[in-house]
Write an enzyme that holds these catalytic residues in place. Structure first.
Site, PDB file in Angstrom:
ATOM      1  N   CYS A   1       8.008  37.133 -26.766  1.00  0.00           N
ATOM      2  CA  CYS A   1       9.344  37.345 -26.212  1.00  0.00           C
ATOM      3  C   CYS A   1      10.336  37.842 -27.255  1.00  0.00           C
ATOM      4  CB  CYS A   1       9.846  36.059 -25.566  1.00  0.00           C
ATOM      5  SG  CYS A   1       9.039  35.712 -23.984  1.00  0.00           S
TER       6      CYS A   1
ATOM      7  N   ALA B   1      21.025  36.783 -13.234  1.00  0.00           N
ATOM      8  CA  ALA B   1      20.492  36.410 -14.555  1.00  0.00           C
ATOM      9  C   ALA B   1      19.641  35.151 -14.482  1.00  0.00           C
ATOM     10  CB  ALA B   1      21.631  36.221 -15.566  1.00  0.00           C
TER      11      ALA B   1
ATOM     12  N   ASP C   1       8.281  31.327 -14.981  1.00  0.00           N
ATOM     13  CA  ASP C   1       9.497  31.673 -14.239  1.00  0.00           C
ATOM     14  C   ASP C   1       9.471  31.118 -12.816  1.00  0.00           C
ATOM     15  OD1 ASP C   1      10.732  32.999 -16.315  1.00  0.00           O
ATOM     16  OD2 ASP C   1      10.006  34.974 -15.734  1.00  0.00           O
TER      17      ASP C   1
END
Length: 351
Positions: free
Chosen positions: A21, A52, A94
């Protein structure tokens, strides 16, 4: 020459400029671009890219919504199989961060045309092992030729639209709980520079290959109001998104925030990934720091995490019980802060 996939020995971190990342675009660039993109309102889009948040959520019925996310990146570890595991763990996270259940995934592959295909085989085998552990079916994918190796997944999950754990619903008075520990970015940089102690690497790899599945399930049994996973934008970057989206302030206690073994030593050795610098340049104007917070710890709060832990905003009365529940299942967890009324700056880092 074709190598035995069980005996392939290659330092993947030597093939890329930035790993995991830490290879993400600067949050400043993304913020500038995404803020200019508009599309017609859709009542079924419960969470879109304008929020976001960790993943998109699309409502199918009053009882069912789909969660969609995509994540891929360059190697941050040397072993191909482990890299595949980390990439899968990161992509799945996620969905877990929204409180969802994963069901299927599509693999994304970028691979040099002349590189040994045994390396790709091991990467994909590692990823599949984590998908199987998660109960997620890999149903296809897409590949392209690329000078740098990149790997990841587009993941689909299911969720109750009435129980979506957004990053924008923290409440004043909540406690902040964090699972896992910080430091994967700086340790990955130390690996690339060949100065990482094996103990540090083992701890980081263990963290990056631990699914957030069970942690998410436990959070759903408690008075949790908001949740996000801490990944490429670091603790401060993702805390900033939670604070802005919820119109609150967040106070994080540096001394309570767990750090991986060797993380501080990596900072002291100046193993600073470019992603950490980008995160700090973007978000530090939103942060008030107590003078007695150690600089090494402050740096780690900006460190880009790969397959990082969950940052959870939970009712204060339930916080200690949540930490106990997580630890009882062998999941690292700590109470690291609190949600306050909106402050300026919006984040406070206390000792």
């Amino acid at each position: 020459m074709y190598l035995d996939p069980e005996k392939t020995s290659v330092r993947l971190t030597e093939t890329t400029k930035a790993g995991g990342c830490a290879a993400k675009l600067s949050p400043a660039i993304l913020d500038n671009v995404l803020s200019k993109l508009k599309q017609p309102a859709n009542p079924n889009v419960l969470v879109g890219f304008d929020k976001a948040d960790d993943a998109g959520v699309y409502k199918i019925s009053d009882e069912l919504a789909v969660v969609q996310t995509v994540d891929f990146f360059t190697p941050m570890v040397d072993d191909p199989y482990t890299f595949g595991q980390v990439a899968a763990t990161n992509a799945l996270s996620d969905v877990y961060a929204m409180g969802g259940r994963v069901i299927s995934a599509l693999a994304l592959v970028c691979f040099p045309e002349k590189e040994d295909v045994a390396i790709l085989e091991r990467i994909m085998a590692g990823g599949l092992s984590k998908m199987i552990e998660a109960g997620c079916a890999v149903v296809g994918g897409h590949s392209i030729k690329d000078a740098e190796i990149k790997f990841g997944y587009a993941v689909t999950g299911l969720i109750d639209p009435r129980r979506v754990l957004k990053n924008s619903s923290a409440r004043v008075g909540d406690a902040l709980v964090f699972t896992k520990a910080l430091g994967t970015g700086v340790i990955s940089t130390a690996v690339k520079r060949k100065i990482a102690d094996s103990v540090w690497v083992e701890a980081a790899e263990r963290s990056m290959t631990t699914l957030n599945k069970r942690a998410s399930e436990i959070c759903l049994t408690r008075d949790v109001h908001a949740m996000t996973d801490v990944t490429g934008f670091g603790m401060i970057g993702h805390a900033r998104e939670m604070a802005l989206g919820s119109d609150v302030g967040l106070k994080i206690f540096a001394s309570a925030t767990p750090l991986l073994a060797g993380a501080r030593a990596c900072v002291e050795a100046e193993c600073i990934p470019g992603g950490l610098r980008n995160n700090r340049a973007f978000a530090e104007s939103c942060v008030s720091v107590a003078p007695d917070v150690p600089e090494q710890v402050l740096s780690l709060l900006y460190d880009p995490q790969t397959a990082g832990g969950l940052l959870v905003s939970v009712g204060a009365a339930d916080a200690d019980a949540l930490v106990a529940d997580l630890r009882a299942e062998g999941i690292a967890a700590a109470r690291i802060g609190e949600v306050t009324p909106r402050t300026h700056p919006i984040l406070t880092i206390a000792a």
